[in-house]
Design a protein around this motif. Structure first.
Motif, short mmCIF file in Angstrom:
data_model
loop_
_atom_site.label_atom_id
_atom_site.label_comp_id
_atom_site.label_asym_id
_atom_site.label_seq_id
_atom_site.Cartn_x
_atom_site.Cartn_y
_atom_site.Cartn_z
N ASN B 19 -6.00 -21.77 30.47
CA ASN B 19 -6.45 -22.84 29.58
C ASN B 19 -5.72 -24.14 29.95
O ASN B 19 -4.49 -24.18 29.95
CB ASN B 19 -6.17 -22.50 28.12
CG ASN B 19 -6.96 -21.29 27.67
OD1 ASN B 19 -8.17 -21.26 27.80
ND2 ASN B 19 -6.26 -20.30 27.14
N ILE B 20 -6.46 -25.16 30.25
CA ILE B 20 -5.89 -26.46 30.60
C ILE B 20 -6.32 -27.45 29.52
O ILE B 20 -7.52 -27.66 29.30
CB ILE B 20 -6.38 -26.96 31.97
CG1 ILE B 20 -6.12 -25.90 33.04
CG2 ILE B 20 -5.68 -28.27 32.34
CD1 ILE B 20 -6.70 -26.26 34.41
N THR B 21 -5.33 -28.05 28.88
CA THR B 21 -5.62 -28.98 27.79
C THR B 21 -5.50 -30.42 28.26
O THR B 21 -4.60 -30.77 29.01
CB THR B 21 -4.69 -28.72 26.60
OG1 THR B 21 -4.94 -27.40 26.11
CG2 THR B 21 -4.95 -29.71 25.47
N LEU B 62 -15.55 -24.90 27.48
CA LEU B 62 -14.88 -26.14 27.09
C LEU B 62 -14.82 -26.18 25.57
O LEU B 62 -15.87 -26.08 24.91
CB LEU B 62 -15.64 -27.35 27.63
CG LEU B 62 -15.09 -28.73 27.31
CD1 LEU B 62 -13.67 -28.89 27.85
CD2 LEU B 62 -15.99 -29.81 27.88
N PHE B 63 -13.61 -26.30 25.06
CA PHE B 63 -13.41 -26.34 23.61
C PHE B 63 -13.01 -27.75 23.20
O PHE B 63 -12.05 -28.31 23.76
CB PHE B 63 -12.33 -25.34 23.20
CG PHE B 63 -12.66 -23.93 23.54
CD1 PHE B 63 -12.28 -23.37 24.76
CD2 PHE B 63 -13.37 -23.13 22.65
CE1 PHE B 63 -12.59 -22.06 25.07
CE2 PHE B 63 -13.69 -21.82 22.96
CZ PHE B 63 -13.30 -21.28 24.17
N ILE B 64 -13.71 -28.28 22.24
CA ILE B 64 -13.44 -29.64 21.77
C ILE B 64 -13.30 -29.61 20.25
O ILE B 64 -14.26 -29.25 19.56
CB ILE B 64 -14.57 -30.60 22.18
CG1 ILE B 64 -14.81 -30.53 23.69
CG2 ILE B 64 -14.25 -32.03 21.76
CD1 ILE B 64 -16.08 -31.22 24.15
N PRO B 65 -12.12 -29.96 19.73
CA PRO B 65 -11.95 -29.94 18.27
C PRO B 65 -12.74 -31.06 17.62
O PRO B 65 -13.26 -31.95 18.29
CB PRO B 65 -10.44 -30.15 18.11
CG PRO B 65 -10.02 -30.88 19.34
CD PRO B 65 -10.91 -30.38 20.44
N ALA B 66 -12.79 -31.01 16.30
CA ALA B 66 -13.63 -31.95 15.55
C ALA B 66 -13.24 -33.41 15.78
O ALA B 66 -14.10 -34.28 15.84
CB ALA B 66 -13.56 -31.63 14.06
N ASP B 67 -11.94 -33.69 15.94
CA ASP B 67 -11.53 -35.08 16.12
C ASP B 67 -11.74 -35.57 17.55
O ASP B 67 -11.61 -36.77 17.83
CB ASP B 67 -10.08 -35.29 15.69
CG ASP B 67 -9.08 -34.55 16.57
OD1 ASP B 67 -7.88 -34.58 16.27
OD2 ASP B 67 -9.51 -33.93 17.58
N LEU B 75 -10.74 -21.11 31.85
CA LEU B 75 -11.24 -20.40 33.02
C LEU B 75 -10.96 -18.91 32.83
O LEU B 75 -9.80 -18.50 32.82
CB LEU B 75 -10.56 -20.90 34.29
CG LEU B 75 -10.66 -22.40 34.56
CD1 LEU B 75 -9.77 -22.78 35.76
CD2 LEU B 75 -12.09 -22.80 34.83
N PRO B 76 -11.98 -18.10 32.65
CA PRO B 76 -11.75 -16.68 32.38
C PRO B 76 -11.45 -15.93 33.67
O PRO B 76 -12.09 -16.16 34.70
CB PRO B 76 -13.10 -16.22 31.79
CG PRO B 76 -14.10 -17.14 32.41
CD PRO B 76 -13.40 -18.47 32.61
N ARG B 77 -10.46 -15.05 33.65
CA ARG B 77 -10.18 -14.16 34.76
C ARG B 77 -10.17 -14.90 36.11
O ARG B 77 -11.04 -14.70 36.97
CB ARG B 77 -11.20 -13.03 34.80
CG ARG B 77 -11.19 -12.17 33.54
CD ARG B 77 -12.18 -11.03 33.66
NE ARG B 77 -11.87 -10.15 34.80
CZ ARG B 77 -10.94 -9.22 34.82
NH1 ARG B 77 -10.19 -9.01 33.75
NH2 ARG B 77 -10.74 -8.50 35.90
N VAL B 78 -9.17 -15.75 36.28
CA VAL B 78 -9.12 -16.54 37.50
C VAL B 78 -8.85 -15.67 38.73
O VAL B 78 -8.26 -14.59 38.64
CB VAL B 78 -8.05 -17.64 37.41
CG1 VAL B 78 -8.44 -18.67 36.35
CG2 VAL B 78 -6.67 -17.06 37.14
#
Lengths: 113, 111
Positions: B19-21, B62-67, B75-78
């Motif tokens: 997970n890269i933020t 890609l996860f994007i919070p409400a703000d 990236l699953p199972r690299v």
């Protein structure tokens, strides 16, 4: 699917020479961008064109110029080359109308000796 | 154009989820979040793009919070072939004329 085509893939020039890089965007894309990427660095935006008109300018040296032609291909002209101009030059295209992301070519590696 | 901030480097192992933020505090209403992958001496390759909540394709999520002030590329199972630099960019839908690249994240996947 057609991709962004750049030519040449590799180019070696001597100092003070000129170089011309070509870019053929994806058909029906209305925007072309040029980027320079030095070794170990992030891509630096040089210039962009929208519908054949220059739209934005970044850190492009005065020795460089670019244009987009009626067939939408673009050329980056580089004069009085310096050793520091050695880099990967990427062209990308996108469609503002279709709100697409930018698609990149494989780049031209310019080496100035 | 909103500036982005992401970790300079990350290490992982084969088979793990990575997970890269990315932070983009000044994101505007009509900005999209776009992630690219780049291998050495190759052109950046589009991975995924989103506006809000969650987007998933065959490569990543890609996860994007409400703000919308941050986003996380998952990236699953690299595998070893996922070793690359990953760039987070904020793209303005109404003025898609240039992309400002921040410092990407260099991901190293180890055996």
């Amino acid at each position: 699917a057609a991709g962004v085509i750049q030519s040449p893939r590799h180019l070696i020039k001597e100092k003070r020479e000129t170089a011309t890089l070509k870019c053929y965007p994806i058909p029906r894309h209305d925007t072309v961008y040029w980027y320079q990427q030095g070794p170990g660095q992030d891509p630096q935006f040089l210039i962009s064109f929208y519908e054949k008109m220059q739209s934005d300018k970044g850190s492009i040296p005065d020795r460089f110029s670019a244009q987009q032609f009626s067939d939408y291909h673009s050329e980056l002209n580089m004069s009085s080359l310096e050793l520091g101009d050695s880099a990967l030059y990427f062209c990308a295209s996108s469609s503002l109308t279709l709100n697409t992301e930018a698609f990149f070519g494989q780049g031209t590696r310019l080496t100035v000796v | 154009l909103a500036k982005t901030t992401q970790p300079i480097s990350m290490d992982s192992y084969e088979g793990q989820e990575v997970n890269i933020t990315c932070s983009h505090n000044n994101i505007a209403t009509n900005d999209y979040i776009t992630w690219y992958q780049q291998f050495p001496s190759q052109g950046p390759r589009f991975i995924i793009q989103g506006y809000k909540t969650k987007v998933t394709n065959e490569v990543a999520s890609l996860f994007i919070p409400a703000d919308r002030k941050s986003s996380t590329l998952s990236l699953p199972r690299v595998s070893l072939s996922d070793t690359a630099v990953y760039y987070c960019l904020v793209r303005n839908a109404g003025n898609n004329r240039k992309l400002i690249w921040g410092l990407g994240t260099s991901l190293a996947v180890n055996p």
